[in-house]
Design an enzyme around this catalytic site. Structure first.
Site, short mmCIF file in Angstrom:
data_model
loop_
_atom_site.label_atom_id
_atom_site.label_comp_id
_atom_site.label_asym_id
_atom_site.label_seq_id
_atom_site.Cartn_x
_atom_site.Cartn_y
_atom_site.Cartn_z
N GLU A 107 0.83 -1.21 0.00
CA GLU A 107 0.00 0.00 0.00
C GLU A 107 0.87 1.26 0.00
O GLU A 107 0.51 2.27 -0.59
CB GLU A 107 -0.97 -0.03 1.19
N GLU A 127 -4.00 -9.57 3.51
CA GLU A 127 -4.75 -9.28 4.75
C GLU A 127 -5.88 -10.27 5.00
O GLU A 127 -6.19 -10.61 6.14
CB GLU A 127 -5.30 -7.86 4.73
#
Ligand code: T1G
Length: 687
Positions: A107, A127
């Site tokens: 990210e 995740e």
């Protein structure tokens, strides 16, 4: 070079500011790391540098948030604070990626204007494996880079993408040489400056998402096709919702939704269980008291004794990673049959390519002569489960194998110490207990005999990693860990039937809890004839076998099966059950679904406590790792021991006592469980 803090430094290489992060082992985004990055970007932006390069030292780029301390994400500077600096930069920011750029790591890289990676690098948003969704803009920026379809697949599967594919899809701008990332990334940054390339900002990019606006079909189809896979999980649904928002809504709105869903996910018991499991799996590789530097022996050639289903499956594990295997059988027909079964398995496996099958088959060499094992570094015995037979085999192995070879047995319940004693080198003997089918099931129990050396053990642990199994270490004891812990629950299904509970009802309760299937469906799948009854006890299962019902493979089992192997209610099975029950004079009982679940699970918890007490398992979390990978225990509940901790051990003990009175001594609480409950402790408090 200026140190920004303990883990980051900033240096100037010509016109490029190089921000280097080094926080072993994986550069996780702890508070210190975030402080270093935040301060580093601030100083770089305040400097005269015309471009900024972010690069990591050590084995990897940033592997994500610090999972060991997720609450620490709430402290400033946040990942978002760093990203704002990157997004607002007035000069090119380049991320140089090696190892893995995962979760928050990717990210951050997505906020760079450009990404350069070595070919071996992997980029991913894993995740979901932790019961989470990306919480730092991943659900908004990735669709803008790859389009919603690919982003959905990548974020809901959690599977990382290799750099060459990322290059092809535009997620990476250029590949660097494997051993020259820094130099190549600097060259790239200079090229960007020389060409005055416009700064790409994914948050502003619309081209990949605009085409899907106002078209919910993509998302509906994705939801429908994955519903079964993601049964019971919260995060995947939220991921789809957020990616849809990336298509439909302005960037900031999508980001706000992601944040809200992320915190919901982070607070969920599911995510807590999955994060617990992440560390449990890693802790299972640690052997207390064993010197950390114990060197594993090199395993370049493997021997397998026995070309049956088990031996063949074991051999496949090694052929799959390019290790040659010598397979020993007693008779030529058995050998030929075994090899043809392996070939069939390869040909039937998904996406099998003929040249791959040939390559793997060429690594498998059959032989009828144990003398052909002389060059093997490891031999795994997978013959009939009989102590005398195994002792004979090990006596012969002792003669045939070179000094230092690891001699392993795949026994699932025999005493490894006795097997080891049949050789003159018990220090080299170990158990490698594969679960059937060995080429598919993820669990490998490593059984440590009384005389197994630390070196042999270290070799087995490393080997497990190489063949991509999840390993758990067990001491010698009946059934080792997984089969032992599962056994009382499986034995109790006879009582369920005697109480008049239909198999389908019991199965439904356990399926809804999250198991891939209930115990009756599982017995039908593995075959009713492969499990031994407790001595002197006739069971409904053995009656079924006597009546020709061996499960899915023949005659049906507790269910009948149609051509697609869908289970159907079976009047024939029901009448066997009913006759048995009537003959036993057992009374039908009222049992609630809740009680079916509690009885099933608490029996496992109780057996787990015994396994701990006896020192068979090193730690409670190892039992959880074994049950999740060996018996399909739902990871969203963390495994039986973690689950019991969440319920409260005092409550578990109280229930077991109640069941003991109602149903019999099989429910008597184990001393270890009672003691922990009385002391207000947990099984899994200390990893
Ligand atoms: N946090 C804390 N510790 C970690 C860690 C992490 N993210 N990743 C690894 N470790 C520890 C691990 O416990 C072990 O410790 C050591 O590092 C080496 O790991 C905002 C919310 C990177 C591919 O899920 O997949 O970002 O046992 O043995 O085989 O959206 O670790 O030595 O004491 O596994 O070389 C997303 C998890 C987080 C990546 C390396 N990221 N890690 O594999 O070594 S959520 C992940 C891995 C997130 C944002 C969110 C692997 C690896 P110890 P290892 P490896």
């Amino acid at each position: 070079m200026t140190a920004i803090n303990a883990v980051t430094d900033l240096s100037l290489d010509g016109e490029v500011a190089v921000l280097t992060l080094n926080s072993p082992p994986v550069n996780a985004l702890s508070l210190t790391v975030r402080e270093g990055l935040f301060e580093g970007f601030k100083q770089a932006l305040a400097s005269s540098a015309r471009a900024i390069l972010l690069i990591c030292d050590g084995p990897t780029f940033i592997a994500g948030a610090d999972i060991s301390n997720l609450a620490d994400m709430l402290k400033d500077p946040s990942i978002e604070d760093i990203q704002k600096l990157m997004d607002g930069a007035d000069r090119p920011v380049v991320a140089a990626i090696h190892g893995t750029a995962l979760g928050g790591g990717l990210e951050i890289a997505l906020c760079a204007n450009f990404r350069v990676a070595v070919p071996s690098a992997k980029l991913g948003l894993p995740e979901v494996n932790l019961g989470l969704l990306p919480g730092a803009g991943g659900t908004q920026r990735l669709p803008r880079a790859l389009g919603p379809q690919k982003a959905l697949e990548m974020i809901t599967s959690g599977k990382p993408m290799r750099a060459p594919e990322a290059l092809a899809l535009g997620l990476v701008d250029e590949l660097a040489a494997e051993d020259a990332l820094r130099a190549d990334a600097l060259t790239f940054a200079r090229k960007v400056l020389a060409e005055a390339r416009p700064l790409v900002r994914l948050r502003n990019r619309e081209d990949k998402v605009a085409a899907f606006r106002g078209k919910p079909e993509l998302f509906e189809a994705f939801r429908a096709s994955t519903a079964k896979n993601f049964r019971g999980q919260l995060a995947p649904g939220w991921i789809v919702e957020c990616v849809e928002a990336a298509v439909e809504k302005p960037f900031e709105d999508g980001l706000a939704l992601e944040k809200q869903r992320f915190f919901q996910a982070a607070m969920s018991p599911q995510s807590a269980a999955r994060r617990y499991y992440f560390f449990a799996e890693r802790n299972a590789q640690k052997v207390p008291g064993a010197p950390a530097e114990t060197a594993a022996r090199k395993i370049a050639r493997v021997g397998v004794i026995g070309a049956g289903a088990m031996g063949g499956g074991i051999a496949m594990n090694f052929a799959n990673i390019g290790v040659p295997v010598t397979i020993i059988e007693m008779k030529p027909e058995a050998l030929a049959h075994g090899l043809s079964v392996i070939r069939g398995n390869y040909e039937r496996s998904r996406g099998a390519r003929p040249e791959e099958t040939e390559k793997r088959m060429s690594l498998l060499q059959g032989s009828l002569d144990m003398a052909d094992l002389k060059d093997c570094d490891l031999v795994i015995e997978a013959v009939f489960e009989n102590l005398e037979v195994k002792k004979q085999v090990f006596g012969k192995l002792d003669q045939a194998c070179k000094p230092g070879a690891v001699l392993a047995s795949n026994t699932s319940f025999l005493n490894l110490n006795e097997i080891a004693a049949a050789t003159g080198r018990p220090q080299d003997v170990i158990g490698l207990h594969f679960f059937s089918p060995a080429q598919v099931m993820p669990l490998l129990e490593i059984v440590r005999g009384d005389k197994t050396s630390p070196e042999t053990l270290a070799t087995a642990i490393e080997l497990g990693k190489r063949i991509r199994k999840t390993t758990v270490i067990s001491r010698v004891g009946p059934g080792f860990i997984a089969n032992r812990v599962a056994s009382p629950r499986l034995a109790e299904i006879n009582s369920f039937l005697l109480e008049g509970l239909p198999p389908a009802r019991v199965d439904k309760v356990l399926y809804e809890f999250g198991f891939p299937m209930g115990p009756f469906a599982m017995l039908d799948l593995v075959g009713l004839d492969v499990i031994a009854d407790p001595p002197g006890q006739e069971t409904i299962r053995s009656r079924m076998v006597a009546a020709g019902r061996r499960g899915q493979k023949g005659g049906g089992g507790f269910y009948d099966y149609d051509a697609q192997r869908n289970p159907q209610p079976s009047p024939a099975a029901d009448s066997i059950i009913e006759d048995f029950r009537a003959a036993a004079g057992a009374a039908i009982k009222e049992v609630s679904d809740e009680e079916i679940l509690e009885r099933s699970l608490y029996l496992e918890v109780n057996e787990g406590a015994k396994v701990l007490e006896e020192g068979i398992a090193i730690r409670a979390s190892d039992i959880d790792v074994a049950m999740i990978n060996g018996y399909g225990w739902p990871v969203d509940h963390g495994g039986p021991m973690y689950y019991a901790d969440q319920i409260g051990l005092d409550k578990v003990v109280a229930k077991l006592k109640e069941f003991e009175l109602k149903y019999g001594p099989q429910y008597r609480p184990a001393p270890r469980l009672e003691r922990l409950a009385a002391e207000g402790q947990k099984f899994t408090a200390k990893p």
